[in-house]
Design a protein around this motif. Structure first.
Motif, PDB file in Angstrom:
ATOM      1  N   ILE A 139      40.605  65.228  42.320  1.00 35.32           N
ATOM      2  CA  ILE A 139      41.479  65.522  43.452  1.00 35.32           C
ATOM      3  C   ILE A 139      42.919  65.428  42.974  1.00 35.32           C
ATOM      4  O   ILE A 139      43.323  64.402  42.406  1.00 35.32           O
ATOM      5  CB  ILE A 139      41.264  64.502  44.598  1.00 35.32           C
ATOM      6  N   VAL A 140      43.708  66.473  43.198  1.00 32.02           N
ATOM      7  CA  VAL A 140      45.092  66.512  42.717  1.00 32.02           C
ATOM      8  C   VAL A 140      45.994  66.772  43.921  1.00 32.02           C
ATOM      9  O   VAL A 140      45.993  67.867  44.484  1.00 32.02           O
ATOM     10  CB  VAL A 140      45.274  67.611  41.650  1.00 32.02           C
ATOM     11  N   ASP A 141      46.759  65.760  44.307  1.00 34.63           N
ATOM     12  CA  ASP A 141      47.511  65.821  45.556  1.00 34.63           C
ATOM     13  C   ASP A 141      48.971  66.210  45.324  1.00 34.63           C
ATOM     14  O   ASP A 141      49.818  65.359  45.026  1.00 34.63           O
ATOM     15  CB  ASP A 141      47.434  64.459  46.275  1.00 34.63           C
ATOM     16  N   GLU A 142      49.258  67.493  45.432  1.00 35.60           N
ATOM     17  CA  GLU A 142      50.627  68.014  45.420  1.00 35.60           C
ATOM     18  C   GLU A 142      51.457  67.466  44.256  1.00 35.60           C
ATOM     19  O   GLU A 142      52.528  66.897  44.440  1.00 35.60           O
ATOM     20  CB  GLU A 142      51.307  67.686  46.758  1.00 35.60           C
ATOM     21  N   VAL A 143      50.961  67.650  43.035  1.00 47.67           N
ATOM     22  CA  VAL A 143      51.686  67.129  41.881  1.00 47.67           C
ATOM     23  C   VAL A 143      52.679  68.136  41.294  1.00 47.67           C
ATOM     24  O   VAL A 143      53.502  67.774  40.445  1.00 47.67           O
ATOM     25  CB  VAL A 143      50.709  66.685  40.770  1.00 47.67           C
ATOM     26  N   LEU A 144      52.610  69.394  41.708  1.00 47.26           N
ATOM     27  CA  LEU A 144      53.427  70.423  41.064  1.00 47.26           C
ATOM     28  C   LEU A 144      54.851  70.496  41.579  1.00 47.26           C
ATOM     29  O   LEU A 144      55.730  71.024  40.903  1.00 47.26           O
ATOM     30  CB  LEU A 144      52.769  71.797  41.255  1.00 47.26           C
ATOM     31  N   GLY A 145      55.097  69.951  42.778  1.00 45.85           N
ATOM     32  CA  GLY A 145      56.368  70.198  43.455  1.00 45.85           C
ATOM     33  C   GLY A 145      57.598  69.769  42.699  1.00 45.85           C
ATOM     34  O   GLY A 145      58.641  70.421  42.764  1.00 45.85           O
ATOM     35  N   ASN A 146      57.518  68.643  41.963  1.00 48.79           N
ATOM     36  CA  ASN A 146      58.701  68.110  41.287  1.00 48.79           C
ATOM     37  C   ASN A 146      58.742  68.433  39.800  1.00 48.79           C
ATOM     38  O   ASN A 146      59.549  67.854  39.067  1.00 48.79           O
ATOM     39  CB  ASN A 146      58.754  66.585  41.472  1.00 48.79           C
ATOM     40  N   LEU A 147      57.889  69.359  39.366  1.00 57.78           N
ATOM     41  CA  LEU A 147      57.808  69.669  37.940  1.00 57.78           C
ATOM     42  C   LEU A 147      58.529  70.968  37.611  1.00 57.78           C
ATOM     43  O   LEU A 147      58.612  71.880  38.432  1.00 57.78           O
ATOM     44  CB  LEU A 147      56.341  69.790  37.523  1.00 57.78           C
ATOM     45  N   ASP A 148      59.029  71.048  36.384  1.00 59.87           N
ATOM     46  CA  ASP A 148      59.657  72.288  35.942  1.00 59.87           C
ATOM     47  C   ASP A 148      58.564  73.313  35.620  1.00 59.87           C
ATOM     48  O   ASP A 148      57.375  72.979  35.548  1.00 59.87           O
ATOM     49  CB  ASP A 148      60.570  72.037  34.731  1.00 59.87           C
ATOM     50  N   PRO A 149      58.931  74.580  35.466  1.00 58.27           N
ATOM     51  CA  PRO A 149      57.914  75.627  35.262  1.00 58.27           C
ATOM     52  C   PRO A 149      56.993  75.365  34.081  1.00 58.27           C
ATOM     53  O   PRO A 149      55.789  75.638  34.154  1.00 58.27           O
ATOM     54  CB  PRO A 149      58.753  76.890  35.060  1.00 58.27           C
ATOM     55  N   TRP A 150      57.523  74.838  32.973  1.00 57.95           N
ATOM     56  CA  TRP A 150      56.673  74.580  31.817  1.00 57.95           C
ATOM     57  C   TRP A 150      55.634  73.516  32.135  1.00 57.95           C
ATOM     58  O   TRP A 150      54.456  73.672  31.803  1.00 57.95           O
ATOM     59  CB  TRP A 150      57.532  74.126  30.633  1.00 57.95           C
TER      60      TRP A 150
END
Length: 271
Positions: free
Chosen positions: A164-175
């Motif tokens: 389960i992965v809960d909204e981890v992408l929001g604060n990451l840079d594109p790479w």
């Protein structure tokens, strides 16, 4: 297709709050698939996830793993959490050891594995997440993307069948976002099941096999990206219209494919 996890008519009210966070949410999760869970803030995504490995207990409602109803005694919960792992929205909530290697090894050692087996698990998880070069670094000195990968590796070292992965992408840079999606795609290729919440339409409709839409504590859709993209009501619930996404979808509709399913490296559909 075999069902690995089933959430049936889940209701949940947080203590001290007058409203239900879940109002009869139900979801059938097929094994070995990628699911993107979408919906506006407050719709119940995180609360649903916390029921998947017994952190929260529904009242009423039923959680089943491999068709067996979850019991909330200590032994049953321990077994469930070996099978279903969660990476939280803030990676720092999961990182507390001095070094990366120590943090990843915490879970396997708590399972009672031998030092040799725990070391093997840590090595495999670090290789999957491509963080072998930072194993001796202090956790507090890592970038946001590195912290996310370490948190992910710590869960993978427990060898769960469902992630389960809960909204981890929001604060990451594109790479870093691309790296996370690549790892998740790699895991599904190995037979794992992944549920990821996201507000990013392009990611969800490119990456997922199934798009799950939530509204007001309920699951209102769980279908292919193509079918969800053609439903105006569902698209209104997952975010503001994306002109590029809509245009690409129209241009490719005659070919029976969603235009946004382009390439995220090996994280793309089928890779």
């Amino acid at each position: 297709m075999r069902t690995i996890l089933e959430l049936d008519n889940l209701h949940y009210r947080y203590p001290g709050q007058g409203f239900l966070a879940l109002k009869g949410a139900s979801l059938v999760v097929p094994e070995g698939r990628k699911l993107a869970v979408m919906g506006r803030n407050g719709c119940g995504k995180s609360t649903l996830f916390l029921h998947c490995n017994g952190i929260l207990k529904p009242n009423p409602g039923t959680v089943r793993l491999d068709g067996r109803e979850l019991r909330y005694d200590r032994g049953s919960l321990l077994e469930l959490r070996r099978q279903v792992g969660i990476v939280f929205q803030s990676a720092e909530d999961q990182l507390f050891s001095a070094s990366v290697a120590q943090d990843i090894s915490f879970g396997p050692l708590n399972l009672g594995l031998s030092e040799q087996e725990a070391r093997s698990r840590v090595q495999a998880a670090a290789e999957t997440c491509e963080i072998l070069d930072i194993m001796d670094r202090p956790v507090h000195a890592l970038s946001a993307g590195q912290k996310t990968m370490v948190a992910l590796a710590g869960v993978l070292a427990m060898d769960p069948r469902v992630l389960i992965v809960d909204e981890v992408l929001g604060n990451l840079d594109p790479w870093a976002r691309s790296q996370v999606l690549t790892v998740l795609g790699r895991l599904v290729d190995r037979g794992k099941t992944v549920l990821m919440s996201t507000h990013d339409l392009a990611v969800a409709f490119n990456w997922a096999d199934i798009v799950v839409v939530m509204k007001d504590g309920r699951v209102v859709a769980a279908d292919s990206p193509e079918n969800v993209s053609r439903d105006a009501d569902m698209m209104n619930l997952v975010g503001p219209p994306d002109p590029w996404l809509s245009r690409a979808s129209r241009e490719n509709e005659s070919r029976g494919m969603l235009g946004s399913r382009l390439s995220f490296g090996s994280a793309a559909k089928g890779g």
